[in-house]
Design a protein around this motif. Structure first.
Motif, PDB file in Angstrom:
ATOM      1  N   HIS A   1      30.972  35.599  40.943  1.00 23.76           N
ATOM      2  CA  HIS A   1      30.623  36.842  40.254  1.00 23.76           C
ATOM      3  C   HIS A   1      29.902  37.813  41.189  1.00 23.76           C
ATOM      4  O   HIS A   1      30.052  39.030  41.069  1.00 23.76           O
ATOM      5  CB  HIS A   1      29.781  36.539  39.025  1.00 23.76           C
ATOM      6  CG  HIS A   1      30.572  35.996  37.873  1.00 23.76           C
ATOM      7  ND1 HIS A   1      31.355  36.786  37.069  1.00 23.76           N
ATOM      8  CD2 HIS A   1      30.742  34.718  37.429  1.00 23.76           C
ATOM      9  CE1 HIS A   1      31.945  36.039  36.160  1.00 23.76           C
ATOM     10  NE2 HIS A   1      31.598  34.775  36.356  1.00 23.76           N
TER      11      HIS A   1
ATOM     12  N   ASP B   1      31.079  41.627  42.058  1.00 23.07           N
ATOM     13  CA  ASP B   1      30.170  42.766  41.927  1.00 23.07           C
ATOM     14  C   ASP B   1      30.082  43.565  43.231  1.00 23.07           C
ATOM     15  O   ASP B   1      30.078  44.795  43.216  1.00 23.07           O
ATOM     16  CB  ASP B   1      28.777  42.291  41.515  1.00 23.07           C
ATOM     17  CG  ASP B   1      28.747  41.718  40.104  1.00 23.07           C
ATOM     18  OD1 ASP B   1      29.670  42.038  39.324  1.00 23.07           O
ATOM     19  OD2 ASP B   1      27.808  40.958  39.793  1.00 23.07           O
ATOM     20  N   ASP B   2      30.006  42.865  44.368  1.00 22.14           N
ATOM     21  CA  ASP B   2      29.863  43.538  45.662  1.00 22.14           C
ATOM     22  C   ASP B   2      31.091  44.383  46.007  1.00 22.14           C
ATOM     23  O   ASP B   2      30.982  45.365  46.746  1.00 22.14           O
ATOM     24  CB  ASP B   2      29.632  42.514  46.776  1.00 22.14           C
ATOM     25  CG  ASP B   2      28.277  41.834  46.662  1.00 22.14           C
ATOM     26  OD1 ASP B   2      27.415  42.364  45.936  1.00 22.14           O
ATOM     27  OD2 ASP B   2      28.097  40.770  47.291  1.00 22.14           O
TER      28      ASP B   2
ATOM     29  N   LEU C   1      32.950  46.111  43.945  1.00 21.70           N
ATOM     30  CA  LEU C   1      33.270  47.086  42.902  1.00 21.70           C
ATOM     31  C   LEU C   1      32.743  48.482  43.226  1.00 21.70           C
ATOM     32  O   LEU C   1      31.583  48.664  43.572  1.00 21.70           O
ATOM     33  CB  LEU C   1      32.704  46.616  41.566  1.00 21.70           C
ATOM     34  CG  LEU C   1      33.196  47.346  40.315  1.00 21.70           C
ATOM     35  CD1 LEU C   1      34.692  47.159  40.139  1.00 21.70           C
ATOM     36  CD2 LEU C   1      32.444  46.844  39.085  1.00 21.70           C
TER      37      LEU C   1
ATOM     38  N   ARG D   1      38.063  47.708  42.453  1.00 17.30           N
ATOM     39  CA  ARG D   1      37.521  46.581  43.210  1.00 17.30           C
ATOM     40  C   ARG D   1      38.407  46.334  44.434  1.00 17.30           C
ATOM     41  O   ARG D   1      39.618  46.136  44.302  1.00 17.30           O
ATOM     42  CB  ARG D   1      37.463  45.334  42.336  1.00 17.30           C
ATOM     43  CG  ARG D   1      36.830  44.130  43.024  1.00 17.30           C
ATOM     44  CD  ARG D   1      36.748  42.951  42.072  1.00 17.30           C
ATOM     45  NE  ARG D   1      35.670  43.130  41.102  1.00 17.30           N
ATOM     46  CZ  ARG D   1      35.814  42.922  39.785  1.00 17.30           C
ATOM     47  NH1 ARG D   1      36.983  42.581  39.284  1.00 17.30           N
ATOM     48  NH2 ARG D   1      34.773  43.084  38.990  1.00 17.30           N
TER      49      ARG D   1
END
Length: 342
Positions: free
Chosen positions: A123, A127-128, A130, A205
């Motif tokens: 996860h 997140d990184d 996006l 992403r």
């Protein structure tokens, strides 16, 4: 909103199930919203509730009695991923076997695989990678480069985003939207579609750090909105494809393309046979169309077919005029008086 009770009879089965007794409220079940007209969504929501009720509480009815727990779970995931209201309506009469085939065929195409909730590392990676727009109005799109193509994977179905991809030259190739691109420009096309999707309202992403940074810096060479490509569709293969879907003056492009002999013209593009390559070159020059490398290769191939030919300035001869024959007066049945006997 709570679903309305909808008694469902499975075709070919002696069972009548009322989901009001079992199914949870849709909000509690966290089912994604359906897409379609208000009336379609209203009815399809009831149908979906009944189908999911069967999958949850009567798993042996999904297929054979040997259906495993894993298969039942996969089936339920596929059910929950299908968002088109008209699909639920169209499949409402299918029996269990046919319905299972339809669900897996449709659901596996639409399903987006996410890591387990307890996988913190996975996860964090998501997140990184996006990039979010100032205001979100669409699903997350994952963009990557493959050999000779750009790939876009949407985490959920969204008609408006699909339209953006189609107009940008992308075609559905399950489970992703793809577009062919030669290696030296593939990066530019990947960055460009990322920028367009973010402007549309979709978070993007990208796991490739260098490519992601190019999107942040808006670092790409924009593609001409007026292009001559080579058709990639089975129906119009080996033809020139004139594209102007993103042009600011589509009506002018359509009008100009309509003058090409034998052209199949649509609102956002046209198809022309390869034998008209010289007309295509003139058309592109006169109307500001860029000829893609693939289209130029096709033009060169057509020229090669005529490389050894003899150029002839044909001047068809005029057909000599034919003097019309005099028209004889029709006989009236009377005898000239000078020819009558005395």
């Amino acid at each position: 909103m709570p679903t309305t009770a909808f008694a469902m009879v499975i075709p070919g089965e002696d069972i009548n199930i009322d989901p009001a007794d079992k199914i949870e409220d849709e909000a509690d079940a966290e089912l994604p919203g359906l897409t379609g007209s208000d009336k379609q969504v209203s009815w399809a929501t009831e149908i979906r509730a009944s189908r999911i009720n069967i999958a949850k509480y009567y798993p042996t009815l999904l297929g054979t009695l040997s259906t495993s727990r894993e298969q039942s779970g996969e089936f339920l995931k596929c059910l929950q991923s299908i968002r088109r209201a008209h699909w639920w309506i169209e499949t409402r009469t299918l029996g269990r076997g046919q319905f299972m085939v339809a669900v897996f065929d449709e659901g596996l195409k639409a399903q987006y695989v996410t890591p387990p909730k307890d996988n913190a590392t996975a996860h964090a990676v998501l997140d990184d990678a996006l990039l979010a727009p100032t205001k979100t109005r669409g699903p997350i799109a994952e963009i990557s480069l493959a050999t000779g193509k750009v790939r876009v994977v949407l985490i959920e179905f969204d008609e408006a985003t699909n339209t953006v991809l189609k107009r940008s030259g992308y075609r559905w190739d399950a489970p992703a939207w793809t577009r062919l691109a030669v290696d030296d420009v593939a990066g530019h096309r990947a960055v460009e579609i990322a920028v367009r999707l973010i402007a549309h309202g979709c978070p993007v992403r990208i796991f490739d750090e260098a490519l992601r940074q190019r999107v942040v810096e808006n670092d790409y060479e924009p593609e001409s909105p007026r292009r001559v490509e080579v058709s990639t569709s089975a129906k119009y293969s080996t033809k020139f494809h004139l594209v102007w879907a993103l042009d600011g003056h589509p009506a002018l492009c359509k009008k100009a393309a309509s003058q090409l002999r034998g052209a199949k013209v649509f609102d956002d593009g046209a198809y022309v046979t390869t034998s008209h390559f010289e007309e295509i070159q003139d058309f592109a020059s006169q109307n500001g169309f860029t000829i893609t490398p693939e289209a130029q290769t096709l033009i060169d191939a057509e020229k090669g077919k005529l490389a050894g030919s003899v150029k002839v300035a044909a001047r068809p001869k005029a057909v000599p005029e034919i003097t019309p024959k005099p028209v004889l007066a029709p006989a009236n049945g009377e005898i000239d008086a000078e020819l009558l006997d005395d």
